[in-house]
Design a protein around this motif. Structure first.
Motif, PDB file in Angstrom:
ATOM      1  N   SER A 254       0.821  -1.212   0.000  1.00 18.52           N
ATOM      2  CA  SER A 254       0.000   0.000   0.000  1.00 18.52           C
ATOM      3  C   SER A 254       0.853   1.259   0.000  1.00 18.52           C
ATOM      4  O   SER A 254       0.331   2.366   0.170  1.00 18.52           O
ATOM      5  CB  SER A 254      -0.929   0.008   1.219  1.00 18.52           C
ATOM      6  OG  SER A 254      -1.932  -0.977   1.095  1.00 18.52           O
ATOM      7  N   GLY A 255       2.162   1.082  -0.152  1.00 17.35           N
ATOM      8  CA  GLY A 255       3.061   2.230  -0.200  1.00 17.35           C
ATOM      9  C   GLY A 255       3.321   2.864   1.149  1.00 17.35           C
ATOM     10  O   GLY A 255       3.671   4.053   1.230  1.00 17.35           O
ATOM     11  N   ILE A 256       3.193   2.077   2.232  1.00 19.92           N
ATOM     12  CA  ILE A 256       3.355   2.608   3.592  1.00 19.92           C
ATOM     13  C   ILE A 256       4.643   2.077   4.214  1.00 19.92           C
ATOM     14  O   ILE A 256       4.863   0.861   4.274  1.00 19.92           O
ATOM     15  CB  ILE A 256       2.151   2.232   4.479  1.00 19.92           C
ATOM     16  CG1 ILE A 256       0.861   2.790   3.883  1.00 19.92           C
ATOM     17  CG2 ILE A 256       2.348   2.750   5.905  1.00 19.92           C
ATOM     18  CD1 ILE A 256      -0.402   2.288   4.565  1.00 19.92           C
ATOM     19  N   ILE A 257       5.471   2.987   4.677  1.00 24.80           N
ATOM     20  CA  ILE A 257       6.700   2.614   5.378  1.00 24.80           C
ATOM     21  C   ILE A 257       6.358   2.286   6.825  1.00 24.80           C
ATOM     22  O   ILE A 257       5.641   3.039   7.490  1.00 24.80           O
ATOM     23  CB  ILE A 257       7.716   3.770   5.348  1.00 24.80           C
ATOM     24  CG1 ILE A 257       8.105   4.109   3.916  1.00 24.80           C
ATOM     25  CG2 ILE A 257       8.957   3.431   6.176  1.00 24.80           C
ATOM     26  CD1 ILE A 257       8.924   5.378   3.793  1.00 24.80           C
ATOM     27  N   TYR A 258       6.873   1.150   7.322  1.00 28.44           N
ATOM     28  CA  TYR A 258       6.717   0.830   8.746  1.00 28.44           C
ATOM     29  C   TYR A 258       8.049   1.087   9.447  1.00 28.44           C
ATOM     30  O   TYR A 258       9.104   0.642   8.984  1.00 28.44           O
ATOM     31  CB  TYR A 258       6.293  -0.622   8.974  1.00 28.44           C
ATOM     32  CG  TYR A 258       6.212  -0.936  10.454  1.00 28.44           C
ATOM     33  CD1 TYR A 258       5.126  -0.495  11.195  1.00 28.44           C
ATOM     34  CD2 TYR A 258       7.249  -1.585  11.112  1.00 28.44           C
ATOM     35  CE1 TYR A 258       5.072  -0.709  12.565  1.00 28.44           C
ATOM     36  CE2 TYR A 258       7.204  -1.807  12.472  1.00 28.44           C
ATOM     37  CZ  TYR A 258       6.108  -1.372  13.197  1.00 28.44           C
ATOM     38  OH  TYR A 258       6.066  -1.562  14.558  1.00 28.44           O
TER      39      TYR A 258
END
Length: 345
Positions: free
Chosen positions: A102-106
């Motif tokens: 989803s294009g989310i950096i954790y």
């Protein structure tokens, strides 16, 4: 246009108030507090929190009431969300690959609890060599005979760790700090296994020997320390324990599910392994009763990283990740950037 929105999960901050003011100056902060999963899902569906660009969870014991971060939750996040900065070192509760899709950096906060975890690991290592659990349990029993038994017999079966080999599975930030303390304070020989070999200067700083094959390292180690993130499968099973040197020791400060716990019990009962030190457990918060009954096993309640200093660092590092990402395009402690890059191919 108003300020971009940050979703703050869990409790109020407690320490880094000036930094929080910086975050407030740049972002509109909305709160979910401690919200049950179904309520949180509904809030996301209704866009109750707006099109937030980041999520911030400063403490591991609050803001997690919505449970595991899997596709069910992640699929409900707005497309505007770019980064999730959370407390704690482990991230087995969050699907970092799905976030990347989803294009989310954790971002985790292992850096903030490194010192605390390393200190606890040293205690567990010492306990496995010196029989501290046996001695402590005997003293606390208030049983004169148990006290006398420990006092009389421990010396004949315990050892100083100096000069022994410490094999580390996962030489990340925490594993490296443990290696430093063990090598510098107790002159332990450092062995390690990881998915990649460390640079030469890192190895030299702790006089470490790299083992490409885990089984080769297990066969020669006096004490094996598990310090790798949980990737969905066990790293030590019955075959692993049989391959370990007879009379060796095991310490786990990573995740309980990395170890086949029943196989560990068998290895200890058969005396193939001398002792074990466990901060984490397979079925937390339940502890294996067989392990709990053993005087040669030191048990903690997943508190290796628990200190005021760690909590202050968790709180601060989460904000620093968000501020850095939106100021420079780079987060401070990203976990899944490699997955994010793969998802773009």
């Amino acid at each position: 246009m108003g300020k971009p929105v940050v979703l703050h999960l869990g409790d109020d901050i407690k320490w880094n108030h000036e930094l929080y003011k910086q975050l407030q100056a740049k972002f509109n902060i909305v709160r979910s507090y401690s919200m049950p999963r179904e309520e949180f899902k509904q809030a996301l569906k209704e866009k109750k929190f707006g099109d937030f660009v980041a999520m911030y969870r400063p403490f591991w014991n609050t803001g997690g009431e919505m449970g595991n971060w899997d596709d069910e939750l992640i699929s409900l996040l707005p497309k505007s969300c770019k980064i999730y900065a959370s407390a704690g070192a482990g991230f087995d509760w969050v699907d970092t690959k799905r976030l990347a899709q989803s294009g989310i950096i954790y971002c985790n906060a292992a850096a903030a609890c490194t010192e605390s975890v390393a200190d606890a690991a040293i205690w567990l290592i010492l306990s496995t060599f010196r029989g501290f659990s046996w001695s402590a349990l005997a003293a606390r029993s208030l049983d004169v005979e148990k006290f006398k038994d420990a006092n009389k017999n421990i010396a004949a079966v315990t050892h100083n760790p100096n000069g022994s080999s410490l094999a580390i599975i996962g030489l990340g930030r925490i594993g490296y700090r443990i290696a430093q303390k063990a090598h510098q304070s107790f002159e332990m020989k450092i062995l390690y296994n990881d998915i990649r070999r460390m640079p030469e200067e890192v190895e030299k700083s702790i006089d470490a020997t790299f083992y490409e094959k885990l089984d080769d390292m297990l066969a020669v180690a006096d004490c094996v320390l598990v310090a790798t993130p949980f990737g969905g499968s066990k790293v030590l099973n019955a075959a692993s324990f049989k391959n370990m040197k007879k009379g060796s020791r095991l310490v786990n400060i990573a995740r309980g599910k990395l170890i086949d716990e029943e196989a560990l019990v068998e290895a200890l009962e058969s005396k193939h392994l001398e002792s074990a030190g466990l901060d984490v457990h397979y079925d937390e918060p339940k502890v294996n009763p067989k392990l709990a009954a053993m005087t040669n096993v030191e048990l903690l309640s997943h508190t290796a990283g628990a200190s005021v200093e760690s909590h202050i660092g968790f709180e601060r590092l989460g904000m620093e990740n968000i501020l850095s990402y939106f100021e420079t395009g780079k987060a401070v402690t990203p976990v899944n950037m490699h997955l994010l890059n793969q998802s773009k191919l």
